[in-house]
Enzyme design. Structure first.
Site, PDB file in Angstrom:
ATOM      1  CE1 TYR A 101      29.192  35.980  91.739  1.00 13.74           C
ATOM      2  CE2 TYR A 101      31.397  34.857  91.265  1.00 13.74           C
ATOM      3  CZ  TYR A 101      30.446  35.031  92.252  1.00 13.74           C
ATOM      4  OH  TYR A 101      29.774  34.471  93.784  1.00 13.74           O
TER       5      TYR A 101
ATOM      6  CE  LYS B 287      29.066  37.539  93.862  1.00  9.09           C
ATOM      7  NZ  LYS B 287      28.086  38.854  95.020  1.00  9.09           N
TER       8      LYS B 287
END
Length: 301
Positions: A162, A166
């Site tokens: 993640y 991001k």
């Protein structure tokens, strides 16, 4: 502020995406509510969440259309943007909010867990942004808002997949801003602090981790929406390539990578000289690795 504009919001069936979609409609936008209706880990499909938000917008007198396509592949993303064109005749803004989590400490993470998260967050944002890009170029206007995360900007436990996606999204946004500014197209990022089902799987194996998650639970998704609406409006025409964070009623402008400190030696460096001279000088400007030491651990004022 955005009367008549058409905005696509991905992952808008709940949480932050839902609040952004509702706020956009309240300000006069026509909204494509995209949500495939999966679990937080990306499994299953349910038309209910997207349609529920559309019904809520229509009940309040707004205009909205539901879309159930996945952002994770090019054809799905193309259909999402086409839904805006078919339903409302144009597209003026994209909010890349769709996401899933497959949290795992790095030394235990599988290739499948890595790929699944990258495909939705990073590939998904690319696919939807790319599908809208030519329309923005031809009409000489458009705005992107990408939802990044402090997991990427600062780092986080158990979220290497993640976090990588991001932070990659920030680079994507800045490159879009550079490439498309001549067409009056803007691209900015928001790192939200808000409790939603996406946060629920963050590992809380220590008291410090649990305390941090408990703080986030106090922050509601509706606090993120006003900044997203502003960034999509003409009032933000001069705001481009920036990264913001929102925590309750605070809006942060985030720093972006720039040199902090340098050392120079005319004859060049040996490894030993770096260890003895360069690194002691540079260490004074090191950013703490401990997440608890960063700005977001401060208590609100």
């Amino acid at each position: 502020m955005i009367e008549g504009k058409v905005v696509v919001v991905t992952g808008a069936g709940g949480g932050i995406g839902r609040e952004i979609a509702l706020a956009l409609a309240a300000e006069g936008a026509r909204v494509v509510v995209n949500d495939i209706g999966t679990s937080t880990s990306g499994e299953g499909q349910d038309a209910g969440p997207a349609q529920s938000v559309v019904n809520e917008i229509r009940a309040a007198g707004g205009e909205a259309a539901a879309n159930l396509d996945s952002v994770a592949d090019r054809s799905g993303a193309a259909r999402i943007v086409q839904c805006a064109l078919d339903s409302f005749g144009r597209v003026d803004g994209i909010v890349n909010n769709a996401g899933i989590l497959r949290d795992r400490f790095f030394h235990k993470m599988s290739d499948e867990e890595w790929d699944a998260v990258i495909k939705v967050h990073l590939y998904g944002s690319y696919h939807v942004s790319r599908a809208a890009a030519n329309h923005f170029k031809e009409q000489g206007s458009g705005a992107y808002v990408h939802m990044t995360s402090t997991s990427g900007l600062v780092g986080n436990f158990g979220q290497a997949n993640y976090s990588a996606a991001k932070l990659g999204l920030v680079a994507l946004s800045k490159s879009i801003a550079l490439d498309m500014q001549k067409f009056s197209v803007r691209s900015n990022c928001i790192a939200p602090f808000a409790w939603s089902r996406m946060i629920g799987s963050i590992p809380t194996d220590t008291p410090d981790q649990q305390a941090r998650v408990d703080k986030i639970k106090q922050m509601t998704p509706n606090k993120i929406a006003p900044l997203a609406v502003y960034l999509l409006s003409d009032a933000a025409r001069e705001v481009n390539a920036q990264v913001f964070a929102v925590r309750n009623n605070e809006i942060f402008l985030m720093s972006q990578p720039r040199p902090l400190r340098s050392v120079q030696r005319g004859e060049g460096w040996t490894p030993q000289q770096i260890a003895e001279h360069a690194m002691p000088a540079l260490k004074a400007s090191f950013v703490p690795m401990d997440r608890s030491a960063d700005v977001f651990s401060w208590d609100p004022v």
